[in-house]
Each structure stands twice: as C-alpha cells, then as structure tokens.
Design a protein around this motif. Structure first.
Motif, mmCIF file in Angstrom:
data_model
loop_
_atom_site.group_PDB
_atom_site.id
_atom_site.type_symbol
_atom_site.label_atom_id
_atom_site.label_comp_id
_atom_site.label_asym_id
_atom_site.label_seq_id
_atom_site.Cartn_x
_atom_site.Cartn_y
_atom_site.Cartn_z
ATOM 1 N N TYR A 45 -24.464 -20.542 -5.754
ATOM 2 C CA TYR A 45 -24.806 -19.496 -4.791
ATOM 3 C C TYR A 45 -25.712 -20.085 -3.707
ATOM 4 O O TYR A 45 -26.335 -21.128 -3.895
ATOM 5 N N TRP A 71 -14.684 -14.215 -1.488
ATOM 6 C CA TRP A 71 -15.481 -14.127 -2.717
ATOM 7 C C TRP A 71 -16.651 -13.161 -2.573
ATOM 8 O O TRP A 71 -17.157 -12.630 -3.560
ATOM 9 N N ASN A 72 -17.099 -12.954 -1.322
ATOM 10 C CA ASN A 72 -18.280 -12.116 -1.086
ATOM 11 C C ASN A 72 -17.961 -10.816 -0.347
ATOM 12 O O ASN A 72 -18.876 -10.125 0.115
ATOM 13 N N ARG A 87 -21.864 -16.269 -2.837
ATOM 14 C CA ARG A 87 -21.170 -17.166 -3.764
ATOM 15 C C ARG A 87 -20.484 -18.239 -2.941
ATOM 16 O O ARG A 87 -19.711 -17.947 -2.028
#
Length: 254
Positions: A45, A71-72, A87
C-alpha cells in the motif's frame, strides 16, 4: 536531472484535503498547507503525498496506472487525495494487466508503429524469453551517453541524438503508458516486459504507440526530441519492481 527540466503538468493535480475534509491551497496567502498523515501503511500500500500523481505512483511501483485505479475504485486517475491510502500491489487472484508473449511474431495491427518492422539485427538477436531477474535488452537508440545512472540524480541513462531520430523498444512487452502526464519526462512511453520489469522512454518529440499496444523488441515506438529537456536526447530507464536500476547492466556493449 528530470526535476530540473520540469514543465507544465498535464491534467488535474492531486487534491489536498485536511482532516476535516475542506480543500486547502498552500499557494493562497493565509491558507495553511494540509496536515498529512504519515503513519506507516501495510506492505503493498502507499499513502498519497502532496504533488503525487497516479501515473508516477504507478511507475514507482512497477504497475499500470489503470490497474491501481481499478484496485482502488478510482474513476478519475487525475483526482486522488493527499493522505489517501492506495493498494499498489495486486490483490490475491489478480495479476494485473495481462501481458503478451515475450516475443511476438508481428507488431500489433492497431499500433501506429505497426507498419515499421523491427530492424533485422534486433530481431535476429532477440531473446527467446524475458524472465524475472534475467532481462536482456537491446539499445533503444543510437548515440553517445550524455548522462549516466545515478540513483539520487538520474534514474536512467541519457542518450544524445538528433531531433526525429528513431527510438526503439528495448524488449518485447505491452505499452502501459503513452503520453505527457508525468512532469519532467515530456512525451513518455512505458513498456511492461513482465511482472518485474518496466522500461521508460522519455523526452520524445513524437509517440508512435498507444497504451495497450503489444510491441516487439526493436520496434520503432517514438522519435527523439527535447520535450521537458534542455537538449535533444532519450532518457531511458529500467525499473525492477518499480525501483530504478542501472540500464547498463541489461544492455549489451555498444
């Protein structure tokens, strides 16, 4: 060196927010800079810092910026917030953007550079595979080395040349970035070779490939220029797991 040749940033800047959620602007007199939480984050992260852009965060972590956005759940890559934890490594079961075979039989048909065949010498010497920890590259351009790798000042090597000179993909892979959104790099192409290695080609005058194109080793991808630089040159980087490494370790003798 890159910082010294920075110019206008393309796209919206990172959004600075205080703990209370009010947007601040440190350039306005009387308005204080935002308080940034710098507490540690888990491995995989990253906490967004002032001045960050998603494109640069992706480069520094060896990822495609679209993967990090996915992913975010980021809808607009130009809008991330200071203090936001992102991430930057794939979640379990997600390997990121699929890569093509290391050596393709022909360039992508939808690539602007598809009509340009790789030089015979490059094609003949192309490796049968590019594997993690064993990256073999060909020279991306002809010219004198005018700047060598220095981890604190120069993240790659600078190859001098003339305006419009051919720039070639140093290895087979997939274009994960093509544009001018990273301040200090000018017109930039980034190629992902495998899960470990990226190469970057900066300061071009013209880009001949676009994001998502598959390229072969020796394929023409750009033309040399001086965008965001004080002279005509190619700035060439090799990134291993997102960290810059000396390109000379992966290039054959000139």
């Amino acid at each position: 060196m890159l910082a010294a040749c920075a110019s206008r940033q393309v796209g919206a800047p990172v959004v600075d927010r205080t703990v209370g959620g009010a947007t601040t602007d440190s350039s306005v007199p009387g308005v204080s800079a935002p308080v940034v939480d710098n507490s540690p984050v888990p491995p995989g992260y990253y906490r967004v810092q002032p001045g960050d852009r998603l494109y640069r965060i992706a480069l520094e972590n060896g990822q495609n910026y679209r993967d990090i956005a996915r992913w975010n759940n980021i809808q607009n890559p130009d809008q991330i917030e200071v203090g936001q934890v992102l991430r930057v490594k794939p979640p379990v079961g997600d390997s990121g953007t699929p890569l093509p075979p290391p050596v393709a039989s022909a360039p992508s048909n939808n690539s602007a550079a598809a009509v340009v065949a790789p030089p015979a010498s490059a094609a003949a010497s192309a490796p049968s595979a590019v594997s993690s920890g064993d990256l073999r590259l060909s020279w991306p351009a002809k010219g004198d080395i005018v700047g060598r790798f220095d981890d604190s000042k120069n993240k790659g090597v600078n190859i001098g040349g003339r305006a419009g000179q051919d720039v070639f993909a140093a290895g087979a892979g997939k274009v994960v970035y093509s544009g001018a959104g990273l301040r200090g790099y000018g017109n930039l192409v980034i190629i992902k070779h495998d899960a470990t290695f990226l190469t970057a080609y900066a300061h071009n005058s013209k880009l001949l490939v676009k994001e998502g194109d598959s390229v072969t080793r020796g394929q023409k991808i750009a033309e040399m220029g001086n965008s965001d630089a004080d002279r005509v040159m190619l700035h060439f980087e090799v990134r291993k797991d997102g960290k810059p490494v000396d390109p000379m370790k992966y290039l054959p003798p000139q």
